[in-house]
Design an enzyme around this catalytic site. Structure first.
Site, PDB file in Angstrom:
ATOM      1  N   HIS A  86       0.859  -1.197   0.000  1.00  0.00           N
ATOM      2  CA  HIS A  86       0.000   0.000   0.000  1.00  0.00           C
ATOM      3  C   HIS A  86       0.891   1.241   0.000  1.00  0.00           C
ATOM      4  CE1 HIS A  86      -2.750   3.108   1.368  1.00  0.00           C
ATOM      5  NE2 HIS A  86      -3.723   2.336   0.930  1.00  0.00           N
ATOM      6  N   GLU A 148      -3.933   2.323  -7.236  1.00  0.00           N
ATOM      7  CA  GLU A 148      -4.328   3.441  -6.382  1.00  0.00           C
ATOM      8  C   GLU A 148      -3.407   4.631  -6.639  1.00  0.00           C
ATOM      9  OE1 GLU A 148      -6.526   2.133  -2.645  1.00  0.00           O
ATOM     10  OE2 GLU A 148      -4.456   1.664  -2.243  1.00  0.00           O
TER      11      GLU A 148
HETATM   12  P1  PGA Z   1      -9.363   6.362   0.345  1.00  0.00           P
HETATM   13  O1  PGA Z   1      -8.194   5.294   0.578  1.00  0.00           O
HETATM   14  O2  PGA Z   1     -10.556   5.614  -0.184  1.00  0.00           O
HETATM   15  O3  PGA Z   1      -9.614   6.941   1.707  1.00  0.00           O
HETATM   16  O4  PGA Z   1      -8.851   7.364  -0.635  1.00  0.00           O
HETATM   17  C1  PGA Z   1      -7.995   4.236  -0.303  1.00  0.00           C
HETATM   18  C2  PGA Z   1      -6.828   3.396   0.161  1.00  0.00           C
HETATM   19  O5  PGA Z   1      -5.857   3.954   0.696  1.00  0.00           O
HETATM   20  O6  PGA Z   1      -6.834   2.161  -0.001  1.00  0.00           O
END
Ligand code: PGA
Length: 224
Positions: A86, A148
């Site tokens: 992540h 992401e």
């Molecule tokens: P968020 O986070 O939906 O709060 O933007 C997503 C994540 O970090 O997996």
């Protein structure tokens, strides 16, 4: 069927987890739901009807690594998935692609399905290529990827659906079509349906919005 994953990050409490489990257990969905609570709360998920995962796991399953979470023990306590790489781990704990690869490998050895997170800072797709380079050519049949973009995490900003589709298509070109591919970054009850309608998407990874039980229930029921 899509994958709806909830990353609580370092939020929640025993009370909140109990409420979440009892309310979400009542919600019917055709999607696959995976919840990633803080490891300290995994024990509150006894009787949870959906899947459970861990937000992080160690590069080894046992040994002298004080404070880390063993993938084998995570499996033992009911986790079937684990987030790997992540962006918060990459940034705050300096996890590089070598560490991410080692965690991916060990998670799989322990029987967990890793969700490998990748994401670029400024629409630089070559970053994605670099983040995936060690994994390309490996057996990715039991691996999920989550795209992401760092500039979308917790910011309330999402790329337009066509842009998400373009990046996911690019990523599928690198890792093949066998691995499900999620989008994450500011997914909410309001935008989930349009994001989940993107062509190349297999699901979403929801951070902040997964802490709102009513909103998360709506995301779980998004018809696509
Ligand atoms: P968020 O986070 O939906 O709060 O933007 C997503 C994540 O970090 O997996």
């Amino acid at each position: 069927m899509k994958i709806i994953a909830a990353n609580w990050k370092m939020n929640g409490s025993v009370r909140f987890a109990e409420e979440f489990v009892s309310k979400i257990n009542e919600v019917q969905t055709n999607h696959k739901v995976i919840v990633f609570p803080p490891a300290e709360l995994l024990g509150q998920f006894q009787g949870f009807r959906y899947c459970l995962g861990a937000q992080n796991s160690a590069i080894a399953s046992s040994g002298a690594i004080t404070g880390e979470s063993s993938p084998r023990i995570l499996y033992d306590v009911g986790c079937r998935y684990v987030l790997v790489g992540h962006s918060e781990r990459r940034t705050l704990f300096r996890e590089d692609d070598k560490v991410v690869f080692a965690k991916w490998q060990e998670a799989r050895n322990a029987g967990l399905i890793p969700i490998v997170c990748i994401g670029e800072r400024r629409r630089r797709w070559d970053t994605l290529q670099k983040q995936l380079s060690r994994l390309r050519g490996q057996d990715l049949s039991q691996t999920i990827f989550a795209y992401e973009p760092v500039w979308c995490i917790g910011t309330g900003v999402t790329p337009p659906p066509e842009e998400i589709d373009d990046v996911l298509y690019f990523i599928k070109g690198l890792v093949g079509k066998q691995s499900p591919l999620l989008y994450g970054g500011s997914v909410t009850a309001e935008n989930a349906k349009s994001i989940l309608s993107v062509n190349n998407i297999d699901g979403v990874l929801v951070g902040g919005a997964s802490l709102d039980i009513a909103g998360f229930s709506q995301i779980m029921q998004a018809s696509v």
